[in-house]
Write an enzyme that holds these catalytic residues in place. Structure first.
Site, PDB file in Angstrom:
ATOM      1  N   LEU A   1       0.862  -1.176   0.000  1.00 41.18           N
ATOM      2  CA  LEU A   1       0.000   0.000   0.000  1.00 41.18           C
ATOM      3  C   LEU A   1       0.898   1.226   0.000  1.00 41.18           C
ATOM      4  O   LEU A   1       1.933   1.250   0.682  1.00 41.18           O
ATOM      5  CB  LEU A   1      -0.910   0.020   1.233  1.00 41.18           C
ATOM      6  CG  LEU A   1      -1.985  -1.067   1.316  1.00 41.18           C
ATOM      7  CD1 LEU A   1      -2.734  -0.966   2.651  1.00 41.18           C
ATOM      8  CD2 LEU A   1      -2.960  -0.970   0.161  1.00 41.18           C
ATOM      9  N   ASP A   2       0.518   2.266  -0.739  1.00 42.50           N
ATOM     10  CA  ASP A   2       1.286   3.507  -0.758  1.00 42.50           C
ATOM     11  C   ASP A   2       1.401   4.068   0.662  1.00 42.50           C
ATOM     12  O   ASP A   2       0.572   3.792   1.531  1.00 42.50           O
ATOM     13  CB  ASP A   2       0.608   4.552  -1.648  1.00 42.50           C
ATOM     14  CG  ASP A   2       0.539   4.112  -3.097  1.00 42.50           C
ATOM     15  OD1 ASP A   2       1.344   3.255  -3.496  1.00 42.50           O
ATOM     16  OD2 ASP A   2      -0.344   4.615  -3.815  1.00 42.50           O
ATOM     17  N   ARG A   3       2.407   4.893   0.866  1.00 42.87           N
ATOM     18  CA  ARG A   3       2.649   5.443   2.205  1.00 42.87           C
ATOM     19  C   ARG A   3       1.429   6.192   2.741  1.00 42.87           C
ATOM     20  O   ARG A   3       1.120   6.121   3.928  1.00 42.87           O
ATOM     21  CB  ARG A   3       3.875   6.368   2.175  1.00 42.87           C
ATOM     22  CG  ARG A   3       4.232   6.945   3.544  1.00 42.87           C
ATOM     23  CD  ARG A   3       5.661   7.455   3.571  1.00 42.87           C
ATOM     24  NE  ARG A   3       5.881   8.536   2.629  1.00 42.87           N
ATOM     25  CZ  ARG A   3       5.745   9.834   2.941  1.00 42.87           C
ATOM     26  NH1 ARG A   3       5.372  10.189   4.156  1.00 42.87           N
ATOM     27  NH2 ARG A   3       5.976  10.752   2.037  1.00 42.87           N
TER      28      ARG A   3
ATOM     29  N   HIS B   1      -0.026   2.681  -8.266  1.00 38.46           N
ATOM     30  CA  HIS B   1      -0.891   3.836  -7.997  1.00 38.46           C
ATOM     31  C   HIS B   1      -2.216   3.748  -8.766  1.00 38.46           C
ATOM     32  O   HIS B   1      -2.756   4.771  -9.203  1.00 38.46           O
ATOM     33  CB  HIS B   1      -0.195   5.148  -8.371  1.00 38.46           C
ATOM     34  CG  HIS B   1       1.011   5.468  -7.519  1.00 38.46           C
ATOM     35  ND1 HIS B   1       1.046   5.263  -6.160  1.00 38.46           N
ATOM     36  CD2 HIS B   1       2.221   6.005  -7.850  1.00 38.46           C
ATOM     37  CE1 HIS B   1       2.229   5.645  -5.676  1.00 38.46           C
ATOM     38  NE2 HIS B   1       2.954   6.092  -6.680  1.00 38.46           N
TER      39      HIS B   1
END
Length: 240
Positions: A101-103, A189
């Site tokens: 998962l993105d930050r 993304h």
């Protein structure tokens, strides 16, 4: 855990002895003779008998509600990692995150040392659905829902598979929308790019489900727990 590795660790067999065990029908999983030496097994959901002896695995599976601001990495010099969210007694060097998962994205993340299971959950052929909830900086419309269903085309020309988009709430005063999105891909993304292709921007993004696993309604960022036997049983179709 690979069945042949489990047998090797417990019975200290040679390759020749291992082959003989399988050929002679002395290896059974859930009462059926098993011939696939690399079969992925877990003794919490499989009954594993080899040469009359029951064998037990020791894999672990943590369901983490990843907080925003935390990175999906084993180590990072600037930011807290998902493994830092575990207490010291639960941290293991062989753990890894299934996907990422993105930050700035929060939500469900599976941490395990069962590499084969993680690989299969992420394999495109399995078509494991990921469900996200997001606030969008614009009013999401029926036109957007239709575009997502047809397959969003990124600004660089990449086409996504069809996705299910649902409007959960609209804040007309701020001009924002709260949505739920289900996808079966994992492009870089992806969710953010899908909305950008529609001229909208994701404000907050949270994953609430992956395949048969989902966050509890009262789950808070930073919470985590070992998978229950019921949850692990739901993953049984992904053990091959």
């Amino acid at each position: 855990m690979r069945l042949d590795k489990l047998i090797e660790d417990n019975l200290h067999t040679s390759r020749k002895e291992m082959k003989r065990l399988f050929l002679s029908g002395q290896v059974t999983v859930d009462g059926r003779k098993e011939t696939q030496q690399n079969k992925n097994v877990d003794s919490r959901i499989h009954k594993i008998i080899v040469a009359g002896k029951e064998l037990f695995t020791n894999e672990v599976y943590y369901l983490l509600d990843k907080p925003a601001g935390v990175v999906t990495a084993n180590s990072d010099q600037k930011h807290q990692t998902v493994f830092d969210c575990l207490t010291l007694k639960d941290q293991r060097v062989d753990l890894y995150a299934v996907g990422r998962l993105d930050r700035d994205t929060s939500g469900l993340l599976l941490l395990t040392n069962n590499g084969q299971l993680g690989y299969d959950l992420l394999h495109p052929e399995k078509k494991v659905t990921k469900v996200y909830e997001a606030w969008i900086n614009d009013i999401v419309t029926a036109k957007d829902i239709a575009a997502f269903q047809a397959g969003i085309v990124f600004l660089d020309g990449t086409r996504c598979q069809g996705a299910h988009l649902e409007i959960l709430a609209t804040n007309k005063e701020k001009g924002h929308s709260f949505v739920r999105l289900a996808i079966q891909e994992g492009k870089f993304h992806q969710v953010k790019k899908m909305f950008l292709a529609c001229g909208k921007k994701v404000i907050t993004l949270r994953r609430v489900a992956m395949g048969p696993l989902s966050l509890a309604e009262n789950s808070q960022p930073g919470d985590y727990h070992l998978l229950t036997k019921k949850q692990l049983t739901l993953l049984k179709p992904y053990f091959r």
